[in-house]
Design an enzyme around this catalytic site. Structure first.
Site, PDB file in Angstrom:
ATOM      1  CD  GLU A   1      -2.864  -1.265   0.316  1.00  0.00           C
ATOM      2  OE1 GLU A   1      -3.150  -0.217  -0.313  1.00  0.00           O
ATOM      3  OE2 GLU A   1      -3.411  -2.352   0.092  1.00  0.00           O
TER       4      GLU A   1
ATOM      5  CB  CYS B   1      -1.334   7.383   1.345  1.00  0.00           C
ATOM      6  SG  CYS B   1      -2.819   6.623   2.026  1.00  0.00           S
TER       7      CYS B   1
ATOM      8  CD  GLU C   1       2.964  10.283  -1.058  1.00  0.00           C
ATOM      9  OE1 GLU C   1       3.980   9.556  -1.018  1.00  0.00           O
ATOM     10  OE2 GLU C   1       1.870   9.932  -0.614  1.00  0.00           O
TER      11      GLU C   1
HETATM   12  N1  NAD Z   1      -1.342   3.392   0.271  1.00  0.00           N
HETATM   13  C1  NAD Z   1      -1.510   3.459   1.591  1.00  0.00           C
HETATM   14  O1  NAD Z   1      -2.381   2.823   2.156  1.00  0.00           O
HETATM   15  C2  NAD Z   1      -0.595   4.334   2.415  1.00  0.00           C
HETATM   16  C3  NAD Z   1      -1.000   4.696   3.699  1.00  0.00           C
HETATM   17  C4  NAD Z   1      -0.170   5.509   4.463  1.00  0.00           C
HETATM   18  C5  NAD Z   1       1.046   5.942   3.958  1.00  0.00           C
HETATM   19  N2  NAD Z   1       1.417   5.575   2.721  1.00  0.00           N
HETATM   20  C6  NAD Z   1       2.682   6.071   2.164  1.00  0.00           C
HETATM   21  O2  NAD Z   1       3.717   5.956   3.133  1.00  0.00           O
HETATM   22  C7  NAD Z   1       4.697   6.954   2.879  1.00  0.00           C
HETATM   23  C8  NAD Z   1       5.062   7.684   4.149  1.00  0.00           C
HETATM   24  O3  NAD Z   1       5.503   6.834   5.131  1.00  0.00           O
HETATM   25  P1  NAD Z   1       7.058   6.566   5.415  1.00  0.00           P
HETATM   26  O4  NAD Z   1       7.856   7.692   4.911  1.00  0.00           O
HETATM   27  O5  NAD Z   1       7.213   6.154   6.821  1.00  0.00           O
HETATM   28  O6  NAD Z   1       7.267   5.311   4.506  1.00  0.00           O
HETATM   29  P2  NAD Z   1       8.547   4.378   4.407  1.00  0.00           P
HETATM   30  O7  NAD Z   1       8.397   3.675   3.122  1.00  0.00           O
HETATM   31  O8  NAD Z   1       9.788   5.120   4.674  1.00  0.00           O
HETATM   32  O9  NAD Z   1       8.351   3.337   5.625  1.00  0.00           O
HETATM   33  C9  NAD Z   1       7.233   2.476   5.723  1.00  0.00           C
HETATM   34  C10 NAD Z   1       7.566   1.350   6.706  1.00  0.00           C
HETATM   35  O10 NAD Z   1       8.537   0.490   6.117  1.00  0.00           O
HETATM   36  C11 NAD Z   1       9.630   0.323   7.016  1.00  0.00           C
HETATM   37  N3  NAD Z   1      10.803  -0.148   6.260  1.00  0.00           N
HETATM   38  C12 NAD Z   1      11.038  -1.455   6.032  1.00  0.00           C
HETATM   39  N4  NAD Z   1      12.146  -1.623   5.325  1.00  0.00           N
HETATM   40  C13 NAD Z   1      12.639  -0.410   5.108  1.00  0.00           C
HETATM   41  C14 NAD Z   1      13.795   0.030   4.425  1.00  0.00           C
HETATM   42  N5  NAD Z   1      14.617  -0.828   3.816  1.00  0.00           N
HETATM   43  N6  NAD Z   1      14.018   1.358   4.394  1.00  0.00           N
HETATM   44  C15 NAD Z   1      13.148   2.225   4.982  1.00  0.00           C
HETATM   45  N7  NAD Z   1      12.037   1.838   5.636  1.00  0.00           N
HETATM   46  C16 NAD Z   1      11.780   0.530   5.695  1.00  0.00           C
HETATM   47  C17 NAD Z   1       9.679   1.648   7.728  1.00  0.00           C
HETATM   48  O11 NAD Z   1      10.454   1.613   8.902  1.00  0.00           O
HETATM   49  C18 NAD Z   1       8.199   1.833   8.016  1.00  0.00           C
HETATM   50  O12 NAD Z   1       7.828   0.978   9.068  1.00  0.00           O
HETATM   51  C19 NAD Z   1       4.074   7.892   1.870  1.00  0.00           C
HETATM   52  O13 NAD Z   1       4.603   7.633   0.596  1.00  0.00           O
HETATM   53  C20 NAD Z   1       2.604   7.535   1.915  1.00  0.00           C
HETATM   54  O14 NAD Z   1       1.887   7.840   0.752  1.00  0.00           O
HETATM   55  C21 NAD Z   1       0.628   4.774   1.940  1.00  0.00           C
HETATM   56  O1  LIG Z   2      -8.919   8.356   8.123  1.00  0.00           O
HETATM   57  S1  LIG Z   2      -9.073   7.701   6.831  1.00  0.00           S
HETATM   58  O2  LIG Z   2      -9.714   8.593   5.848  1.00  0.00           O
HETATM   59  O3  LIG Z   2      -9.827   6.456   6.970  1.00  0.00           O
HETATM   60  C1  LIG Z   2      -7.498   7.281   6.233  1.00  0.00           C
HETATM   61  C2  LIG Z   2      -7.131   7.646   4.966  1.00  0.00           C
HETATM   62  C3  LIG Z   2      -5.865   7.299   4.494  1.00  0.00           C
HETATM   63  C4  LIG Z   2      -5.019   6.588   5.307  1.00  0.00           C
HETATM   64  C5  LIG Z   2      -3.651   6.214   4.811  1.00  0.00           C
HETATM   65  O4  LIG Z   2      -2.782   7.308   4.686  1.00  0.00           O
HETATM   66  C6  LIG Z   2      -5.385   6.220   6.564  1.00  0.00           C
HETATM   67  C7  LIG Z   2      -6.654   6.571   7.035  1.00  0.00           C
END
Ligand code: NAD
Ligand SMILES: O=S(=O)(O)c1ccc(CO)cc1
Length: 503
Positions: A270, A308, A405
């Site tokens: 995700e 996200c 993003e």
């Molecule tokens: N599509 C979705 O449902 C959704 C929801 C929330 C956030 N996001 C995305 O998450 C991103 C923001 O979160 P973030 O910056 O913490 O994401 P990130 O990719 O840096 O980290 C996500 C998770 O993966 C872990 N991880 C595992 N292996 C890793 C590695 N080799 N290097 C770095 N991290 C590693 C991190 O510690 C963390 O727990 C944004 O791009 C956002 O759009 C997506």
């Molecule tokens: O609060 S929610 O609208 O259900 C929501 C939207 C997106 C995400 C992931 O970033 C989590 C919760």
């Protein structure tokens, strides 16, 4: 107290929390809560004050191996629990989460920064997500297929739990995102080793406690923190782990997806998005415009833009660009920034210091390439990781802002000449998570719903994420879905059993 003040930390070798409403941090490994681990420790910071909240023990290879072995034991135990009993246990966990919502929301705000009302909503919605997934435990239906060959009595196609799951979640929704994974995986009969973000571990820890207190076997949930790259590489290679599920950035999703593929392990990603919003001509003036602006500004700056599916690119008819941009910027400027614990706060800080550096890079690049900065663009001069609500207009397609993003409080407003051109621009990026459009014309609504390429399209509403609905993206925004019936199937394998006549 600042980070350099160590006097109040660790008394007699124990790890203590530094704020009374913030808990002492521990990992859950092989049925034990560990306040110390072989990977050292790091400090968790309150993003609204930059003060330390507590020390987080970090798992090394010893704890990670123990967690993987424990997950295997937990799987053998939990998979044998009947679906109806799994349902009852998970419903109980959801109820505990509701009962503890005030305490958990405060902890969430302390470590993540969002306003307390948003944190409380996150916790109660997470309980609803667990409820929905608990129901799905009872609905993992199979099918019987009539045999075509003599001597065969039955073919039964069933869904079985995939096995122990390694789950990775980010810091932006530190209760919701682990709830999606734990709810679905446990409902399916899997065990989980979850690694939440090291910035926000207490929210996940308190969530895990709800599941354990509800009766999930201790080995069925392990929670570790550590060096993210080391933890993920270690766990993905372990023979016990059958599936990898990550919510995070596209870059980390690709990396973990590659590692999972190398071992032919199941994978759900995700990942990030870059949501467009198309405002049709019929909503770009009068009461329609008021409605769009109110919804858009609220959605854009919720959780300081760290969502996200947050709207990023707003496409408006060229004739309305000036009025739309000015009013959007004026509303953004009025938002009250502050600690999430203050009831008047509308937007909290960014979750950690690196987000500020990243926002500054987006702004410098956009300004350097000629985008018009309408408001914001700077870090706020006060303690905490606060960044001004920022609005750009007419950013060139080559800017970082129009390609990656921002994951923060930055919006960009772009003019379009025809609806076809707006749709083409909306679809121009390699992402496809959330996307939105506003129109009061039914034909245009259907046209936009069909033509915009994304996993979730909201017409006249930003509420595309609901506990009963699948949440997921297309293209680089991810593989697979979470929540609802679609969410649970990703934690199952298909198994076909053929029974013949014995003689
Ligand atoms: N599509 C979705 O449902 C959704 C929801 C929330 C956030 N996001 C995305 O998450 C991103 C923001 O979160 P973030 O910056 O913490 O994401 P990130 O990719 O840096 O980290 C996500 C998770 O993966 C872990 N991880 C595992 N292996 C890793 C590695 N080799 N290097 C770095 N991290 C590693 C991190 O510690 C963390 O727990 C944004 O791009 C956002 O759009 C997506
Ligand atoms: O609060 S929610 O609208 O259900 C929501 C939207 C997106 C995400 C992931 O970033 C989590 C919760």
């Amino acid at each position: 107290m600042r980070i350099s003040d160590h006097a109040l930390w660790g008394v007699g070798g124990t790890v203590r929390s530094m704020t009374s409403s913030y808990p002492t941090l521990s990992l859950h490994v092989a049925g034990h809560w560990l306040t110390q681990a072989s990977g050292g420790e790091r400090v968790v910071i309150n993003p609204a004050t930059e003060e330390p909240l507590a020390r987080l023990p970090l798992a090394g290879p010893a704890e990670l191996a123990a967690a993987a072995e424990s997950a295997q034991r937990g799987f053998e135990q939990w998979r044998r629990v009947r679906p109806h009993d799994r349902y009852v246990t998970l419903r109980r966990a959801a109820e505990l989460l509701r009962q503890r919502a005030d305490e958990i929301a405060t902890v969430l705000t302390l470590e993540q920064g969002k306003p307390l009302a948003e944190a409380k909503r996150e916790v109660t919605l997470s309980a609803d997500i667990i409820d929905v997934q608990a129901e799905e435990a009872k609905r993992l239906y199979g099918r019987g297929v009539a045999p075509r060959v003599d001597g065969i009595l039955s073919h039964t196609v069933t869904r079985v739990p995939v096995g122990p799951v390694a789950a990775f979640t980010p810091w932006n929704f530190p209760v919701n995102l682990p709830s999606r994974k734990l709810g679905s995986a446990l409902a399916a009969g899997c065990s989980v080793v979850i690694k939440p973000a090291e910035e926000t571990p207490a929210s996940c820890m308190l969530l895990v406690r709800c599941f354990l207190d509800a009766g999930v076997p201790p080995d069925a949930i392990n929670m570790v923190c550590g060096d993210p790259a080391q933890v993920s590489s270690f766990l993905i290679e372990r023979p016990e782990i059958a599936k990898v599920s990550v919510t995070g950035s596209v870059a980390v999703g690709k990396l973990l997806g590659e590692q999972a593929a190398r071992h032919v392990k199941r994978f759900t990603g995700e990942l990030g998005g870059h949501a467009p919003v198309i405002v049709a001509e019929d909503m770009a003036e009068g009461a329609g415009l008021d409605f769009v602006l109110k919804q858009s500004v609220t959605a854009k700056y919720r959780n300081a833009g760290q969502v996200c599916a947050s709207p990023i690119r707003f496409y408006v008819p060229r004739a309305q660009l000036a009025v739309f941009s000015e009013r959007f910027a004026a509303a953004a400027q009025k938002l009250q920034l502050g600690s999430g614990l203050d009831a008047a706060t509308q937007m909290g800080p960014l979750s950690h210091a690196r987000r500020i550096d990243d926002m500054e890079r987006f702004v410098d690049d956009a300004v350097g390439q000629g985008a018009r900065l309408l408001t914001g663009g700077h870090r706020v001069a006060r303690p905490g990781f606060f960044f001004e609500p920022t609005v750009f207009a007419e950013a060139p397609a080559s800017t970082r802002l129009m390609q990656q993003e921002p994951f923060g409080p930055i919006a960009v407003i772009q003019p379009y000449d025809t609806l076809d051109a707006a749709i083409e621009q909306a679809n121009a990026l390699p992402y496809g998570l959330g996307a939105y459009a506003f129109t009061r014309d039914l034909h245009t609504a259907h046209r936009l719903g069909e033509a915009i390429e994304a996993g979730m399209v909201g017409i006249n509403h930003f509420g595309v994420s609901q506990p009963e609905l699948p949440f997921g993206g297309i293209r680089e925004s991810g593989i697979g879905h979470e929540q609802g019936p679609e969410g649970i199937t990703h934690y199952t394998e298909i198994k076909t059993i053929t029974v013949g006549r014995p003689f």
